[in-house]
Design a protein around this motif. Structure first.
Motif, mmCIF file in Angstrom:
data_model
loop_
_atom_site.group_PDB
_atom_site.id
_atom_site.type_symbol
_atom_site.label_atom_id
_atom_site.label_comp_id
_atom_site.label_asym_id
_atom_site.label_seq_id
_atom_site.Cartn_x
_atom_site.Cartn_y
_atom_site.Cartn_z
ATOM 1 N N THR A 6 -5.496 47.760 18.519
ATOM 2 C CA THR A 6 -4.324 47.527 17.670
ATOM 3 C C THR A 6 -4.701 46.502 16.617
ATOM 4 O O THR A 6 -5.133 45.393 16.957
ATOM 5 N N ARG A 50 2.226 36.368 26.041
ATOM 6 C CA ARG A 50 2.030 37.696 26.618
ATOM 7 C C ARG A 50 3.360 38.216 27.144
ATOM 8 O O ARG A 50 4.262 37.442 27.470
ATOM 9 N N TYR A 100 1.987 43.576 25.979
ATOM 10 C CA TYR A 100 1.419 43.205 24.684
ATOM 11 C C TYR A 100 1.133 41.711 24.638
ATOM 12 O O TYR A 100 1.665 40.933 25.436
ATOM 13 N N ASN A 102 1.173 38.487 21.866
ATOM 14 C CA ASN A 102 1.569 37.990 20.553
ATOM 15 C C ASN A 102 0.426 37.129 20.040
ATOM 16 O O ASN A 102 0.000 36.188 20.723
ATOM 17 N N LYS A 113 1.573 41.760 16.932
ATOM 18 C CA LYS A 113 1.598 42.164 18.333
ATOM 19 C C LYS A 113 0.420 43.094 18.607
ATOM 20 O O LYS A 113 0.146 44.003 17.831
ATOM 21 N N ASP A 115 -0.982 45.676 21.503
ATOM 22 C CA ASP A 115 -0.601 46.407 22.713
ATOM 23 C C ASP A 115 -1.657 46.298 23.796
ATOM 24 O O ASP A 115 -2.857 46.370 23.524
#
Length: 128
Positions: A6, A50, A100, A102, A113, A115
């Motif tokens: 991501t 998290r 996810y 942060n 974010k 994943d």
């Protein structure tokens, strides 16, 4: 191993059932997991918090929020990796986790974010 990328951050997860810490007669099944966070982007990042969605096959569902991971808020430079090990106990022999992280980009403090792919928590003997 389960992997997902991501925004240039690659998350890989390996999970193992821990029979030595489990007690099936008391509905206690322990799993350990290794998370690898690899920064494939060209920006330094910091893991701030998290979120976990934990599902147990008996129908239990738990959400966990927290700062950092295992007491750390690691900074991960481009091309570098951070790994940590943690664990999860279930009341049944099967379930899954997903969630996810942060993160912030240190160059401009912008947040994003990342994943964490869904991974299964399954006692080895269930698959045999």
């Amino acid at each position: 191993m389960t992997t997902q990328i991501t925004e240039g951050i690659k998350i890989s997860v390996e999970c193992v059932f821990q029979p030595e810490y489990s007690n099936p007669e008391r509905d206690h099944f322990m799993f350990a997991y290794l998370i690898s966070i690899e920064n494939l982007s060209d920006s330094s990042i910091k893991l701030m918090s998290r979120y976990w969605n934990i599902f147990d096959s008996i129908g239990d569902h738990n959400e966990v929020y927290g700062d950092g991971v295992v007491g750390e808020q690691p900074i991960i430079e481009p091309g570098q990796m951070h790994q940590y090990t943690s664990g999860c106990n279930l009341k049944s022999e099967m379930g899954y986790m997903e969630g996810y992280f942060n993160m912030i980009k240190l160059i401009d403090d912008s947040s994003f974010k990342v994943d964490i792919p869904r991974f299964n928590l399954i006692a080895n003997y269930v698959l045999n």
